[in-house]
Motif scaffolding. Structure first.
Motif, PDB file in Angstrom:
ATOM      1  N   ARG A   1      -4.273  -5.106  -5.260  1.00 49.22           N
ATOM      2  CA  ARG A   1      -3.619  -4.330  -6.316  1.00 49.22           C
ATOM      3  C   ARG A   1      -2.762  -3.291  -5.608  1.00 49.22           C
ATOM      4  O   ARG A   1      -3.294  -2.354  -4.999  1.00 49.22           O
ATOM      5  CB  ARG A   1      -4.626  -3.667  -7.252  1.00 49.22           C
ATOM      6  CG  ARG A   1      -3.938  -2.969  -8.433  1.00 49.22           C
ATOM      7  CD  ARG A   1      -4.901  -2.558  -9.498  1.00 49.22           C
ATOM      8  NE  ARG A   1      -5.787  -1.531  -8.980  1.00 49.22           N
ATOM      9  CZ  ARG A   1      -6.822  -1.039  -9.645  1.00 49.22           C
ATOM     10  NH1 ARG A   1      -7.131  -1.509 -10.836  1.00 49.22           N
ATOM     11  NH2 ARG A   1      -7.575  -0.104  -9.113  1.00 49.22           N
ATOM     12  N   GLY A   2      -1.455  -3.495  -5.673  1.00 52.41           N
ATOM     13  CA  GLY A   2      -0.549  -2.610  -4.951  1.00 52.41           C
ATOM     14  C   GLY A   2      -0.779  -2.701  -3.458  1.00 52.41           C
ATOM     15  O   GLY A   2      -0.756  -3.785  -2.885  1.00 52.41           O
ATOM     16  N   ARG A   3      -1.042  -1.560  -2.839  1.00 55.49           N
ATOM     17  CA  ARG A   3      -1.265  -1.507  -1.381  1.00 55.49           C
ATOM     18  C   ARG A   3      -2.747  -1.522  -1.016  1.00 55.49           C
ATOM     19  O   ARG A   3      -3.105  -1.204   0.114  1.00 55.49           O
ATOM     20  CB  ARG A   3      -0.614  -0.243  -0.809  1.00 55.49           C
ATOM     21  CG  ARG A   3       0.883  -0.076  -1.098  1.00 55.49           C
ATOM     22  CD  ARG A   3       1.752  -1.133  -0.495  1.00 55.49           C
ATOM     23  NE  ARG A   3       1.661  -1.101   0.959  1.00 55.49           N
ATOM     24  CZ  ARG A   3       2.262  -1.967   1.750  1.00 55.49           C
ATOM     25  NH1 ARG A   3       2.996  -2.919   1.246  1.00 55.49           N
ATOM     26  NH2 ARG A   3       2.139  -1.878   3.048  1.00 55.49           N
TER      27      ARG A   3
END
Length: 116
Positions: free
Chosen positions: A46-48
């Motif tokens: 999730r994202g980074r």
């Protein structure tokens, strides 16, 4: 319980856990990644953030309190370390999460379960 039935329930739990994580905005990038050091049930992004997720399915909610311990978390952490290079990119954060599931109960998501 026999081994085949336990395996089937475990796979079902992992499928439910993957859907739960997707609903929370995670993308499942790998499932059941085996290494000589152990296995990671789910790898999610999730994202980074990359989460190496251990999934535990038990028949009752009471059994969930005993489903995960330091030994199991160390095995997951060792397996995650062995495969991190495949999933973690420069600038990413990573963690070990645990998802505890039982019939009729909302999943319990423990983030950063291993601080080794």
């Amino acid at each position: 319980m026999n081994r085949a039935r336990a395996e089937k329930r475990g796979r079902r739990g992992e499928t439910l856990a993957a859907w739960y994580l997707r609903l929370k905005g995670w993308r499942i990038v790998a499932q059941r990644v085996k290494t000589p050091r152990g296995e990671v049930d789910l790898v999610a992004r999730r994202g980074r953030m990359i989460a190496f997720v251990e999934v535990k399915w038990r028949a009752t909610a009471a059994e969930l309190d005993l489903a995960i311990d330091e030994y199991r978390l160390r095995r997951v952490a060792a397996a995650a370390e062995a495969i991190a290079h495949r999933f973690v990119r420069t600038g990413d954060d990573q963690r070990i999460d645990v998802l505890l599931l039982a019939p009729g109960r909302f999943p319990r998501h423990i983030t950063n379960a291993f601080m080794g």
